[in-house]
Write a protein that holds these residues in place. Structure first.
Motif, PDB file in Angstrom:
ATOM      1  N   PRO A 129     -35.947   9.168 -18.991  1.00 16.57           N
ATOM      2  CA  PRO A 129     -35.649  10.234 -20.125  1.00 16.57           C
ATOM      3  C   PRO A 129     -35.206  11.442 -19.333  1.00 16.57           C
ATOM      4  CG  PRO A 129     -38.119  10.336 -19.584  1.00 16.57           C
ATOM      5  CD  PRO A 129     -37.348   9.018 -18.937  1.00 16.57           C
ATOM      6  N   PHE A 130     -35.163  11.736 -18.031  1.00 16.23           N
ATOM      7  CA  PHE A 130     -34.502  13.032 -17.472  1.00 16.23           C
ATOM      8  C   PHE A 130     -34.342  12.998 -16.069  1.00 16.23           C
ATOM      9  CE2 PHE A 130     -39.232  13.628 -18.062  1.00 16.23           C
ATOM     10  CZ  PHE A 130     -39.721  13.803 -16.780  1.00 16.23           C
ATOM     11  N   ASP A 131     -34.994  12.087 -15.326  1.00 17.37           N
ATOM     12  CA  ASP A 131     -34.879  12.247 -13.731  1.00 17.37           C
ATOM     13  C   ASP A 131     -33.685  11.302 -13.102  1.00 17.37           C
ATOM     14  OD1 ASP A 131     -35.554  13.498 -11.403  1.00 17.37           O
ATOM     15  OD2 ASP A 131     -37.147  12.414 -11.351  1.00 17.37           O
ATOM     16  N   HIS A 132     -32.508  11.796 -13.614  1.00 11.34           N
ATOM     17  CA  HIS A 132     -31.552  10.884 -13.129  1.00 11.34           C
ATOM     18  C   HIS A 132     -30.269  11.696 -13.256  1.00 11.34           C
ATOM     19  CE1 HIS A 132     -28.445   7.916 -12.558  1.00 11.34           C
ATOM     20  NE2 HIS A 132     -29.323   7.102 -11.998  1.00 11.34           N
ATOM     21  N   PRO A 133     -29.276  11.779 -12.325  1.00 12.54           N
ATOM     22  CA  PRO A 133     -28.207  12.549 -12.424  1.00 12.54           C
ATOM     23  C   PRO A 133     -27.376  12.442 -13.463  1.00 12.54           C
ATOM     24  CG  PRO A 133     -28.430  11.920 -10.117  1.00 12.54           C
ATOM     25  CD  PRO A 133     -29.347  11.122 -11.074  1.00 12.54           C
ATOM     26  N   ASP A 134     -27.294  11.357 -13.804  1.00 10.60           N
ATOM     27  CA  ASP A 134     -26.222  10.622 -15.024  1.00 10.60           C
ATOM     28  C   ASP A 134     -27.006  11.329 -16.585  1.00 10.60           C
ATOM     29  OD1 ASP A 134     -24.376   9.487 -13.692  1.00 10.60           O
ATOM     30  OD2 ASP A 134     -25.094   7.534 -14.078  1.00 10.60           O
ATOM     31  N   ILE A 135     -28.164  11.337 -16.646  1.00  9.03           N
ATOM     32  CA  ILE A 135     -28.949  11.951 -17.751  1.00  9.03           C
ATOM     33  C   ILE A 135     -28.591  13.322 -17.577  1.00  9.03           C
ATOM     34  CG2 ILE A 135     -31.191  12.376 -18.755  1.00  9.03           C
ATOM     35  CD1 ILE A 135     -30.574   9.474 -18.932  1.00  9.03           C
ATOM     36  N   VAL A 136     -28.848  13.982 -16.436  1.00 13.20           N
ATOM     37  CA  VAL A 136     -28.528  15.533 -16.512  1.00 13.20           C
ATOM     38  C   VAL A 136     -26.897  15.795 -16.822  1.00 13.20           C
ATOM     39  CG1 VAL A 136     -28.618  17.504 -14.969  1.00 13.20           C
ATOM     40  CG2 VAL A 136     -30.492  15.960 -14.835  1.00 13.20           C
ATOM     41  N   ALA A 137     -26.103  14.856 -16.319  1.00 10.78           N
ATOM     42  CA  ALA A 137     -24.884  15.270 -16.567  1.00 10.78           C
ATOM     43  C   ALA A 137     -24.372  15.235 -18.290  1.00 10.78           C
ATOM     44  CB  ALA A 137     -23.838  14.358 -15.853  1.00 10.78           C
ATOM     45  N   GLY A 138     -25.204  14.028 -18.890  1.00 11.02           N
ATOM     46  CA  GLY A 138     -24.966  13.794 -20.217  1.00 11.02           C
ATOM     47  C   GLY A 138     -25.462  15.141 -21.066  1.00 11.02           C
ATOM     48  N   GLN A 139     -26.599  15.604 -20.616  1.00  6.42           N
ATOM     49  CA  GLN A 139     -26.967  16.723 -21.354  1.00  6.42           C
ATOM     50  C   GLN A 139     -26.443  17.779 -21.321  1.00  6.42           C
ATOM     51  OE1 GLN A 139     -28.571  14.769 -22.856  1.00  6.42           O
ATOM     52  NE2 GLN A 139     -30.681  14.061 -21.915  1.00  6.42           N
ATOM     53  N   ALA A 140     -25.646  17.846 -20.093  1.00  8.70           N
ATOM     54  CA  ALA A 140     -24.796  19.197 -19.745  1.00  8.70           C
ATOM     55  C   ALA A 140     -23.723  19.519 -20.885  1.00  8.70           C
ATOM     56  CB  ALA A 140     -24.060  19.094 -18.546  1.00  8.70           C
ATOM     57  N   THR A 141     -23.344  18.387 -21.679  1.00 10.13           N
ATOM     58  CA  THR A 141     -22.326  18.652 -22.681  1.00 10.13           C
ATOM     59  C   THR A 141     -22.928  19.672 -23.800  1.00 10.13           C
ATOM     60  OG1 THR A 141     -23.268  16.424 -23.849  1.00 10.13           O
ATOM     61  CG2 THR A 141     -21.487  16.321 -22.114  1.00 10.13           C
ATOM     62  N   VAL A 142     -23.991  19.828 -24.068  1.00 10.11           N
ATOM     63  CA  VAL A 142     -24.671  20.648 -24.761  1.00 10.11           C
ATOM     64  C   VAL A 142     -24.161  22.030 -24.451  1.00 10.11           C
ATOM     65  CG1 VAL A 142     -26.568  21.720 -25.914  1.00 10.11           C
ATOM     66  CG2 VAL A 142     -26.495  19.276 -25.424  1.00 10.11           C
ATOM     67  N   GLY A 143     -24.032  22.215 -23.330  1.00 12.34           N
ATOM     68  CA  GLY A 143     -23.738  23.638 -22.663  1.00 12.34           C
ATOM     69  C   GLY A 143     -22.209  23.959 -22.683  1.00 12.34           C
ATOM     70  N   LEU A 144     -21.485  22.838 -22.282  1.00  9.11           N
ATOM     71  CA  LEU A 144     -19.964  23.000 -22.675  1.00  9.11           C
ATOM     72  C   LEU A 144     -19.646  23.280 -23.785  1.00  9.11           C
ATOM     73  CD1 LEU A 144     -18.867  19.972 -20.560  1.00  9.11           C
ATOM     74  CD2 LEU A 144     -18.868  22.091 -19.937  1.00  9.11           C
ATOM     75  N   GLU A 145     -20.400  22.380 -24.950  1.00  6.49           N
ATOM     76  CA  GLU A 145     -20.189  22.997 -26.407  1.00  6.49           C
ATOM     77  C   GLU A 145     -20.542  24.356 -26.806  1.00  6.49           C
ATOM     78  OE1 GLU A 145     -21.704  20.247 -29.106  1.00  6.49           O
ATOM     79  OE2 GLU A 145     -20.720  18.296 -27.995  1.00  6.49           O
ATOM     80  N   ILE A 146     -21.526  24.662 -26.283  1.00  5.91           N
ATOM     81  CA  ILE A 146     -21.796  26.243 -26.416  1.00  5.91           C
ATOM     82  C   ILE A 146     -20.783  27.342 -25.967  1.00  5.91           C
ATOM     83  CG2 ILE A 146     -23.407  27.898 -25.884  1.00  5.91           C
ATOM     84  CD1 ILE A 146     -25.662  26.034 -25.989  1.00  5.91           C
ATOM     85  N   LEU A 147     -20.550  26.862 -24.694  1.00  5.07           N
ATOM     86  CA  LEU A 147     -19.287  28.004 -24.232  1.00  5.07           C
ATOM     87  C   LEU A 147     -17.977  27.790 -25.033  1.00  5.07           C
ATOM     88  CD1 LEU A 147     -19.743  27.139 -20.414  1.00  5.07           C
ATOM     89  CD2 LEU A 147     -20.440  29.219 -21.871  1.00  5.07           C
ATOM     90  N   GLU A 148     -17.544  26.621 -25.743  1.00  8.74           N
ATOM     91  CA  GLU A 148     -16.443  26.586 -26.574  1.00  8.74           C
ATOM     92  C   GLU A 148     -16.828  27.112 -27.702  1.00  8.74           C
ATOM     93  OE1 GLU A 148     -15.777  22.396 -26.623  1.00  8.74           O
ATOM     94  OE2 GLU A 148     -15.237  22.241 -24.588  1.00  8.74           O
ATOM     95  N   GLN A 149     -18.074  27.018 -28.467  1.00  8.42           N
ATOM     96  CA  GLN A 149     -18.228  27.738 -29.704  1.00  8.42           C
ATOM     97  C   GLN A 149     -18.548  29.268 -29.818  1.00  8.42           C
ATOM     98  OE1 GLN A 149     -21.021  24.374 -30.199  1.00  8.42           O
ATOM     99  NE2 GLN A 149     -20.130  23.545 -32.102  1.00  8.42           N
TER     100      GLN A 149
END
Length: 386
Positions: A129-149
């Motif tokens: 659920p959280f302990d893998h680089p690909d998981i962290v990278a996927g959740q990072a898209t929330v941060g990218l959207e926040i910066l755009e919005q």
């Protein structure tokens, strides 16, 4: 595919903290939480051979639904192990997204053991659920959207369990906007991060007891830990009353159905856990998957915590008219009776006494105190109030 979730302003929270506050509504994401972002990224990066063997997860709710949905979108078989006591709505939803569900054990830890055995036996890939680089990278898209919005965002507040969402958001936001503060929020009764950061490594919390099951993680992930330790400004905690008040505020003022874990960031603003936040503040509402039965209980808890429910036990004389006199005082005080139980039995009662268990609706903490004062001034003995 993954939705770009909306950001909506909250006037009531802005007035509370003195700077603009916006809610990032991941409760409106596919499956009702942010989890599909990481799950999809992790599964999409599997090799063809790995895809052919399918994926497996252990979950009591949001993660299992995210894995089931992502696997279905990519045409991959998924298996999810859930505790025997998992809520029926989450069980039904996980199956509806296409997963084969097995109920094993009384806890997530026991379900995880079964999932690991299944992975070893079948060759399926375990989706953590959280302990893998690909998981962290996927959740990072929330941060990218926040910066755009919200390009001028000053602070991002993130509900935090194992750390995948917090780490991903911190990596994305701090890389593109280094001056932005990223703050994690944990339930006080399941707060593994403060001790872990103090120790310099993930440390398992001794016990957990919180309504916020979505962030009740006993041991932070090793992969998220490195990012959180370097990039996150602060980890704060909120208690159960704050969580229930926050959930109630989301329902009443923002018209959002939010689970307790998803409301943790809102709770931090309500309780001044974030002193002098730099605005605009974006609070991630991380999920909205709440069992209707739990929702009913949490609403009641939130109303009581906000001073809008008053439950008390009052001893009155066992004589005609005594109960009417009690209710007359309540009525004059402007409270509305929700329920009442009249009992003549109890070892603490004298032979000529009766105990009345009374729940009333009040208009807030001040009105609640006024009702209690009116009863005591009228000579009634209020034994307990909740």
């Amino acid at each position: 595919m993954i939705r770009r979730t909306p950001v909506v302003g909250s006037r009531v929270l802005a007035e509370r903290v003195g700077v603009p506050v916006l809610l990032k509504c991941e409760n409106l994401q596919r499956t009702g939480s942010f989890k599909p972002r990481g799950a999809y990224n992790r599964i999409a990066n599997l090799s063809a051979a790995q895809r052919g063997r399918g994926v497996v997860a252990a979950s009591a709710g949001n993660h299992g639904q995210g894995v089931a949905w992502a696997a279905g979108e990519l045409g991959i078989a998924s298996t999810v192990f859930m505790p025997v006591g998992a809520s029926l709505p989450k069980l039904v939803a996980t199956r509806a997204y296409g997963a084969e569900v097995h109920l094993v054990g009384d806890s997530i830890d026991e379900s995880l053991v079964a999932a690991l055995e299944f992975a070893e036996r079948t060759g399926a890939t375990l989706i953590h659920p959280f302990d893998h680089p690909d998981i962290v990278a996927g959740q990072a898209t929330v941060g990218l959207e926040i910066l755009e919005q919200v390009p001028d965002v000053g602070t991002v507040v993130v509900p935090t369990g194992g750390g995948g969402l917090l780490a991903g958001v911190a990596v994305a936001v701090r890389a593109l906007a280094p001056g932005v503060r990223v703050i994690g929020v944990q339930a006080a009764e399941a707060a593994a991060w403060p001790d872990s950061l103090a120790a310099g490594k993930p440390v398992r919390v001794a016990r957990m007891s919180t309504m916020a099951d979505g962030i009740a993680v006993g041991l932070p992930g090793a992969v998220p830990f490195a990012h959180v330790a370097e990039l996150v400004s602060e980890i704060v905690t909120v208690d159960e009353d704050a969580l229930s008040k926050a959930l109630l505020l989301c329902l009443e003022r923002a018209k959002l159905v939010v689970e307790p874990a998803g409301a943790a960031g809102v709770a931090a603003l309500l309780t001044d856990a974030l002193p002098d936040p730099r605005g605009p503040v974006v609070v991630i509402v991380s999920g909205g998957n709440i069992d209707p039965l739990l929702l009913t209980r949490v609403i009641g808890h939130g109303l009581a915590a906000a001073g809008r429910y008053l439950a008390m036990r009052v001893t009155i004389d066992d004589r005609p008219g005594a109960l009417s006199a009690l209710l007359a005082v309540v009525g004059r005080a402007g409270a509305s009776v929700v329920d009442i139980v009249h009992s003549r039995t109890g070892p603490w009662l004298a032979v000529d006494e009766v105990e009345v268990s009374l729940t009333v609706e009040t208009r807030g903490a001040a009105h609640r105190d006024g009702v209690l004062e009116a009863l005591r001034e009228a000579g009634f003995r209020v034994h307990a109030e909740l």
